[in-house]
Design an enzyme around this catalytic site. Structure first.
Site, PDB file in Angstrom:
ATOM      1  N   ARG A  52      -6.378  -3.427   9.006  1.00 28.57           N
ATOM      2  CA  ARG A  52      -6.926  -4.794   9.033  1.00 28.57           C
ATOM      3  C   ARG A  52      -6.434  -5.541  10.252  1.00 28.57           C
ATOM      4  O   ARG A  52      -7.191  -6.239  10.923  1.00 28.57           O
ATOM      5  CB  ARG A  52      -6.513  -5.550   7.766  1.00 28.57           C
ATOM      6  CG  ARG A  52      -7.456  -5.356   6.617  1.00 28.57           C
ATOM      7  CD  ARG A  52      -7.116  -6.290   5.487  1.00 28.57           C
ATOM      8  NE  ARG A  52      -5.805  -6.005   4.931  1.00 28.57           N
ATOM      9  CZ  ARG A  52      -5.579  -5.747   3.647  1.00 28.57           C
ATOM     10  NH1 ARG A  52      -6.575  -5.752   2.805  1.00 28.57           N
ATOM     11  NH2 ARG A  52      -4.357  -5.514   3.203  1.00 28.57           N
ATOM     12  N   GLY A  79       0.834  -1.208   0.000  1.00 33.97           N
ATOM     13  CA  GLY A  79       0.000   0.000   0.000  1.00 33.97           C
ATOM     14  C   GLY A  79       0.865   1.253   0.000  1.00 33.97           C
ATOM     15  O   GLY A  79       1.850   1.331   0.729  1.00 33.97           O
ATOM     16  N   THR A 120       4.281   2.750   5.441  1.00 27.97           N
ATOM     17  CA  THR A 120       2.894   2.299   5.456  1.00 27.97           C
ATOM     18  C   THR A 120       2.101   3.208   6.373  1.00 27.97           C
ATOM     19  O   THR A 120       2.637   3.674   7.389  1.00 27.97           O
ATOM     20  CB  THR A 120       2.736   0.842   5.940  1.00 27.97           C
ATOM     21  OG1 THR A 120       1.380   0.612   6.344  1.00 27.97           O
ATOM     22  CG2 THR A 120       3.631   0.515   7.110  1.00 27.97           C
ATOM     23  N   ASP A 174       2.511  -0.313  11.600  1.00 28.97           N
ATOM     24  CA  ASP A 174       2.419  -1.665  12.167  1.00 28.97           C
ATOM     25  C   ASP A 174       3.745  -2.436  12.041  1.00 28.97           C
ATOM     26  O   ASP A 174       3.757  -3.662  12.058  1.00 28.97           O
ATOM     27  CB  ASP A 174       1.302  -2.453  11.471  1.00 28.97           C
ATOM     28  CG  ASP A 174       1.548  -2.608   9.968  1.00 28.97           C
ATOM     29  OD1 ASP A 174       2.414  -1.896   9.429  1.00 28.97           O
ATOM     30  OD2 ASP A 174       0.867  -3.431   9.344  1.00 28.97           O
ATOM     31  N   ARG A 190       1.090  -5.258  -5.249  1.00 29.02           N
ATOM     32  CA  ARG A 190       1.234  -6.403  -4.340  1.00 29.02           C
ATOM     33  C   ARG A 190       1.411  -7.593  -5.279  1.00 29.02           C
ATOM     34  O   ARG A 190       0.452  -8.053  -5.883  1.00 29.02           O
ATOM     35  CB  ARG A 190      -0.013  -6.573  -3.472  1.00 29.02           C
ATOM     36  CG  ARG A 190      -0.354  -5.326  -2.626  1.00 29.02           C
ATOM     37  CD  ARG A 190      -1.469  -5.641  -1.647  1.00 29.02           C
ATOM     38  NE  ARG A 190      -2.144  -4.465  -1.128  1.00 29.02           N
ATOM     39  CZ  ARG A 190      -1.764  -3.788  -0.044  1.00 29.02           C
ATOM     40  NH1 ARG A 190      -0.710  -4.166   0.634  1.00 29.02           N
ATOM     41  NH2 ARG A 190      -2.446  -2.732   0.380  1.00 29.02           N
ATOM     42  N   ASP A 240      -0.160   2.300   8.251  1.00 26.62           N
ATOM     43  CA  ASP A 240      -0.650   1.536   9.412  1.00 26.62           C
ATOM     44  C   ASP A 240       0.199   1.669  10.678  1.00 26.62           C
ATOM     45  O   ASP A 240      -0.261   1.345  11.753  1.00 26.62           O
ATOM     46  CB  ASP A 240      -0.727   0.042   9.058  1.00 26.62           C
ATOM     47  CG  ASP A 240      -1.827  -0.242   8.052  1.00 26.62           C
ATOM     48  OD1 ASP A 240      -2.753   0.571   7.944  1.00 26.62           O
ATOM     49  OD2 ASP A 240      -1.748  -1.289   7.379  1.00 26.62           O
ATOM     50  N   ASP A 286       5.783  -4.988   6.078  1.00 27.79           N
ATOM     51  CA  ASP A 286       6.498  -6.233   6.383  1.00 27.79           C
ATOM     52  C   ASP A 286       6.425  -7.260   5.247  1.00 27.79           C
ATOM     53  O   ASP A 286       7.378  -8.007   5.022  1.00 27.79           O
ATOM     54  CB  ASP A 286       6.067  -6.836   7.734  1.00 27.79           C
ATOM     55  CG  ASP A 286       4.587  -7.146   7.778  1.00 27.79           C
ATOM     56  OD1 ASP A 286       3.857  -6.690   6.869  1.00 27.79           O
ATOM     57  OD2 ASP A 286       4.161  -7.843   8.709  1.00 27.79           O
TER      58      ASP A 286
END
Ligand code: F6P
Length: 319
Positions: free
Chosen positions: A171, A11, A125, A129, A72, A127, A103
């Site tokens: 997500r 993303g 990203t 994360d 992706r 996120d 990741d």
């Protein structure tokens, strides 16, 4: 090390262009040839690779998205795809690649290194994360985008005395919901890392309602529930007027904040420095406001990304 390439994967996130620029300019500053790989690993397999110059990244630092495009790639998960990608790099004499992404993208980088290419990860990203870095490129911009939306929604929620469920991205990781929910003063924040109790959500609404506060904001990460499902449940169980807003990909675009431009620039340049020092299989990151680096294996090992104290803080401030 004579030639470096850079790609973005997964993303996109605001600030990726600053990171690409950091890689390109730092390479040229060191008299190193630098190449752009377009469309992530998909482009790597298809040899969509071009030499970049100083001007290739001119006028890009303020732009959202990624000038290299992204994808992706399922094909790069295969041994054949990885071999082809490495081959394409070797035939251009490229021996090091900076991978800007999350990741999943770093797993791809690790595979590439097993085919004889040095790799360096830059966490990019929305996120936030990725373990071993306090921040990822794009998170600050995305969080500010969500806060702006919450503020706007609050205006109309107050006027109409309504409850709003705002669904945000994430997500598997609730950091966008947590940070934006906290900074936006949400009454409840629901994230994938912690199970939520619907009775508690309803109690908070009722307590507020009884105190005369007839509007509420509930922020939910997409990994917990869709906004509409949650809003239907709340409506059904409380009988209160409940609306839903799904912010979706609005969160991924837009002009990067100064923070993300700085972070992208610092991380991109550091990734080049490390490759030039002969390092590989690492990720650069931000820790205590210093640019650090860590082995990719460590990044893959760690799981926790959400700060439990922040989650508790959110609960205690939204009474
Ligand atoms: O990884 C970033 C992210 O925006 C997640 O928050 C979200 O779940 C996912 O990407 C959406 O991916 P796509 O744009 O491929 O639908």
């Amino acid at each position: 090390m004579i030639k470096i390439a850079v790609l973005t994967s997964g993303g996109d996130s605001p600030g990726m262009n600053a990171a690409i620029r950091g890689v390109v300019r730092r390479s040229i500053y060191n008299d190193i040839d630098v190449y752009g790989i377009y469309h992530g690993y998909h482009g790597l397999i298809n040899n969509d690779i071009e030499k970049l110059e100083m001007g290739s990244v001119g006028d890009t630092i303020h732009r959202g998205g990624t000038i290299l495009h992204t994808s992706r790639s399922e094909e790069f998960r295969t041994e054949k795809g990885q071999e082809q990608g490495a081959q394409n790099l070797k035939s251009l004499g490229i021996d090091g690649v900076v991978v800007i992404g999350g990741d999943g993208s770093f797993k791809g980088a690790e595979k590439l290194s097993q085919h004889g290419i040095s790799v360096m990860g830059v966490p990019g990203t929305i996120d936030n994360d990725i373990p071993c870095t306090e921040m990822t490129v794009g998170f600050d911009t995305a969080t500010n985008t969500v806060i702006e939306a919450i503020d706007r929604i609050r205006d109309t929620a107050t006027s109409h005395e309504r409850i709003f469920v705002i669904e945000v991205m994430g997500r598997d990781c609730g950091n966008i919901a947590l940070w934006a929910g906290l900074a936006g003063g949400a009454e409840s924040i629901l994230i994938p890392e912690f199970e939520y109790d619907m009775d508690e959500v309803l109690d908070r609404l009722k307590q507020g309602y009884n105190r005369g506060k007839k509007h509420s904001i509930i922020v939910v990460a997409e990994g917990v529930s869709t906004g509409s499902e949650l809003s239907e449940q709340i409506k059904e169980k409380s009988g209160l007027d409940t609306k839903v807003t799904v912010l979706g990909h609005v969160q991924r675009g837009g002009t990067p904040t100064a923070y993300d431009r700085m972070l992208g620039s610092r991380l991109g340049a550091k990734a080049v420095d490390l490759l030039l020092e002969g390092e590989s299989n690492k990720m650069v990151g931000l820790n205590n406001n210093k640019i650090t680096s860590v082995d990719l294996t460590e990044v893959f090992l760690e799981k926790e990304k959400v700060d439990y104290d922040l989650y508790e803080l959110g609960k205690s401030l939204s009474i």
